[in-house]
Write a protein that holds these residues in place. Structure first.
Motif, PDB file in Angstrom:
ATOM      1  N   GLU A 128      -9.205   9.408 -17.970  1.00 12.87           N
ATOM      2  CA  GLU A 128      -9.629   9.695 -19.202  1.00 12.87           C
ATOM      3  C   GLU A 128     -10.007   9.863 -20.479  1.00 12.87           C
ATOM      4  O   GLU A 128      -9.300   8.102 -20.384  1.00 12.87           O
ATOM      5  CB  GLU A 128      -8.443  11.325 -19.187  1.00 12.87           C
ATOM      6  CG  GLU A 128      -8.243  12.004 -20.486  1.00 12.87           C
ATOM      7  CD  GLU A 128      -6.626  12.734 -20.579  1.00 12.87           C
ATOM      8  OE1 GLU A 128      -6.262  13.201 -21.979  1.00 12.87           O
ATOM      9  OE2 GLU A 128      -5.807  12.032 -19.841  1.00 12.87           O
TER      10      GLU A 128
ATOM     11  N   TYR B  25      -6.926   6.832 -20.060  1.00 16.02           N
ATOM     12  CA  TYR B  25      -5.428   7.036 -19.319  1.00 16.02           C
ATOM     13  C   TYR B  25      -6.200   7.109 -18.003  1.00 16.02           C
ATOM     14  O   TYR B  25      -7.229   7.533 -17.398  1.00 16.02           O
ATOM     15  CB  TYR B  25      -4.949   8.404 -20.165  1.00 16.02           C
ATOM     16  CG  TYR B  25      -4.450   8.213 -21.736  1.00 16.02           C
ATOM     17  CD1 TYR B  25      -3.262   7.890 -21.463  1.00 16.02           C
ATOM     18  CD2 TYR B  25      -5.176   9.137 -22.114  1.00 16.02           C
ATOM     19  CE1 TYR B  25      -3.159   8.049 -22.954  1.00 16.02           C
ATOM     20  CE2 TYR B  25      -4.888   9.430 -23.289  1.00 16.02           C
ATOM     21  CZ  TYR B  25      -3.601   8.191 -23.628  1.00 16.02           C
ATOM     22  OH  TYR B  25      -3.319   8.434 -25.468  1.00 16.02           O
ATOM     23  N   ASN B  26      -5.036   6.797 -16.555  1.00 19.34           N
ATOM     24  CA  ASN B  26      -5.328   6.965 -15.966  1.00 19.34           C
ATOM     25  C   ASN B  26      -4.421   8.575 -15.454  1.00 19.34           C
ATOM     26  O   ASN B  26      -3.078   8.325 -16.198  1.00 19.34           O
ATOM     27  CB  ASN B  26      -4.906   5.807 -15.191  1.00 19.34           C
ATOM     28  CG  ASN B  26      -4.265   5.963 -13.305  1.00 19.34           C
ATOM     29  OD1 ASN B  26      -4.275   6.984 -13.102  1.00 19.34           O
ATOM     30  ND2 ASN B  26      -3.877   4.479 -12.795  1.00 19.34           N
ATOM     31  N   THR B  27      -5.342   9.040 -15.397  1.00 18.29           N
ATOM     32  CA  THR B  27      -4.830  10.814 -15.568  1.00 18.29           C
ATOM     33  C   THR B  27      -4.761  11.496 -14.091  1.00 18.29           C
ATOM     34  O   THR B  27      -5.680  10.779 -13.766  1.00 18.29           O
ATOM     35  CB  THR B  27      -5.582  11.063 -16.344  1.00 18.29           C
ATOM     36  OG1 THR B  27      -4.888  10.728 -17.977  1.00 18.29           O
ATOM     37  CG2 THR B  27      -5.136  12.279 -16.417  1.00 18.29           C
TER      38      THR B  27
ATOM     39  N   ARG C 181      -0.552  11.469 -16.952  1.00 12.89           N
ATOM     40  CA  ARG C 181      -0.874   9.485 -17.871  1.00 12.89           C
ATOM     41  C   ARG C 181       0.172   9.306 -17.039  1.00 12.89           C
ATOM     42  O   ARG C 181       0.888   9.469 -17.061  1.00 12.89           O
ATOM     43  CB  ARG C 181      -1.672  10.123 -19.199  1.00 12.89           C
ATOM     44  CG  ARG C 181      -2.543  10.693 -19.262  1.00 12.89           C
ATOM     45  CD  ARG C 181      -2.079  10.818 -20.923  1.00 12.89           C
ATOM     46  NE  ARG C 181      -3.538  11.751 -21.506  1.00 12.89           N
ATOM     47  CZ  ARG C 181      -3.779  12.115 -22.555  1.00 12.89           C
ATOM     48  NH1 ARG C 181      -2.349  11.611 -23.715  1.00 12.89           N
ATOM     49  NH2 ARG C 181      -4.592  13.025 -23.082  1.00 12.89           N
TER      50      ARG C 181
ATOM     51  N   TRP D 261      -5.923   0.330 -19.290  1.00 15.93           N
ATOM     52  CA  TRP D 261      -5.566   1.399 -19.727  1.00 15.93           C
ATOM     53  C   TRP D 261      -4.285   1.719 -20.373  1.00 15.93           C
ATOM     54  O   TRP D 261      -3.559   0.211 -20.508  1.00 15.93           O
ATOM     55  CB  TRP D 261      -5.021   2.265 -17.778  1.00 15.93           C
ATOM     56  CG  TRP D 261      -6.080   2.391 -17.180  1.00 15.93           C
ATOM     57  CD1 TRP D 261      -6.982   3.320 -17.453  1.00 15.93           C
ATOM     58  CD2 TRP D 261      -6.043   1.868 -15.956  1.00 15.93           C
ATOM     59  NE1 TRP D 261      -7.795   3.388 -16.157  1.00 15.93           N
ATOM     60  CE2 TRP D 261      -7.703   2.392 -15.460  1.00 15.93           C
ATOM     61  CE3 TRP D 261      -4.957   1.884 -14.659  1.00 15.93           C
ATOM     62  CZ2 TRP D 261      -7.465   3.262 -14.005  1.00 15.93           C
ATOM     63  CZ3 TRP D 261      -5.437   1.426 -13.498  1.00 15.93           C
ATOM     64  CH2 TRP D 261      -7.294   2.097 -13.087  1.00 15.93           C
TER      65      TRP D 261
ATOM     66  N   GLY E  22       0.747   6.767 -20.729  1.00 17.06           N
ATOM     67  CA  GLY E  22       0.975   7.879 -20.876  1.00 17.06           C
ATOM     68  C   GLY E  22       2.630   8.439 -21.123  1.00 17.06           C
ATOM     69  O   GLY E  22       3.073   7.365 -21.358  1.00 17.06           O
TER      70      GLY E  22
END
Length: 335
Positions: free
Chosen positions: A104, A114-116, A131, A143, A146
């Protein structure tokens, strides 16, 4: 909860169309319809399936990997955005709840990805945008972490659903946060990790983590892991025989469905592309919880207390001063 849901779950083990978001979303839509056609009401995809995992963080130094970060950033996903709309439409058409990992893009910075995990309801509603809290090891080169606002259990047609990405499933407090909100179905999304240390068996690690969460919480877990296609090997390894050998390492991926006793409901899939299906009957979570309910009678909340800060984090807080002119809502682009 007189009528606890009973349904078919699908764990997708597949490769993305590497660094091509549009083509990967098309592939995901095809897999959604395939799984739904086989009766699946919950379909779980791998971590950052769209448009793939940054393997260069493990095979190159940061300077060599920087142009690859730019490629990933340019092919990542805006939330909300057209790729998400396509996935929402597919979920609605299939009548299935979808969990899918994406890279993301942040709205406020070109340097933030972000790793979403997206959770999409069977009616196409975007229920959750989780996230990954802590990128693992070399992933920190790609990344940003979150916040706690997305550690939520969603009330869906297939039951109370929580999601975590890859190494987060090792985080006891993150898992407890979901269990304490009544989670009965857990979606865990992973990537194939052949680049781990030599004595690390990723398939075993995934199975162990999944079994632990299912057994501790007396819940069902649906775990989906990506695979490494020849296309990914070609792009990342090129002519380097050592990297080619590394990326071809076996037992780097495992997908399946685990029951509240910690055992696989059906045989997990290792390394190969495919979809694992299994029947989930949430009524089977009741009796095991009578023995060990770690969010109920089998705990001591007078002794232990978990406090979770679930406030969204923003890089900027603007405080208005009386008499100031309000800032314009939008800026017009130059012609």
């Amino acid at each position: 909860m007189e009528n606890l849901p009973r349904f078919t779950a699908a764990a997708v083990q597949a490769s993305p169309v590497y660094l091509d978001a549009a083509a990967t979303v098309d592939k995901a839509v095809s897999l959604i319809h395939e799984a739904a056609g086989n009766g699946a009401s919950l379909i779980v995809f791998p971590e950052v399936f769209v448009p793939g995992y940054p393997y260069w963080n493990w095979t190159m130094n940061p300077v060599q990997g920087s142009p690859w970060f730019e490629r990933l950033q340019r092919s990542s996903v805006d939330v909300p955005g057209p790729h998400v709309d396509t996935l929402r439409a597919a979920a609605r058409q299939a009548g299935a709840t979808i969990v899918i990992g994406v890279n993301e893009r942040a709205a406020h910075s070109l340097g933030v990805l972000y790793n979403t995990l997206l959770t999409i309801g069977a009616d196409g509603e975007l229920l959750g945008v989780h996230r990954k809290l802590v990128p693992t090891w070399a992933e920190k080169l790609t990344w940003t972490g979150g916040d706690g606002s997305s550690l939520r259990v969603h009330r869906t047609r297939i039951g109370p659903l929580g999601v975590l990405a890859c190494g987060e499933n090792t985080n006891t407090l993150a898992r407890f946060t979901l269990l304490a909100q009544g989670e009965l179905v857990h979606a865990a999304s992973y990537i194939a990790l052949p680049v781990a240390p030599e004595d690390y068996d990723m398939a075993d690690a995934i199975a162990l983590r999944t079994a632990a969460h299912s057994f501790e919480g007396k819940v069902y877990s649906v775990v989906a892991c990506s695979t490494i296609s020849p296309e990914i090997v070609e792009q990342i390894a090129g002519d380097d025989p050592d990297v080619r050998k590394l990326l071809a390492r076996p037992r780097s991926a495992l997908s399946g469905i685990f029951g509240p006793d910690g055992r696989p409901v059906t045989e997990p899939l290792v390394d190969d592309e495919g979809i694992v299906y299994a029947e989930i009957d949430l009524a089977k979570c009741i009796q095991p919880k009578q023995m060990h309910d770690i969010v109920g009678h089998y705990n001591r909340f007078d002794i232990f207390r978990l406090q979770v800060d679930n406030r969204p984090r923003s890089p900027l807080t603007l405080t208005a001063v009386e008499g100031d002119e309000p800032a314009p809502a939008t800026l017009k682009e130059e012609a």
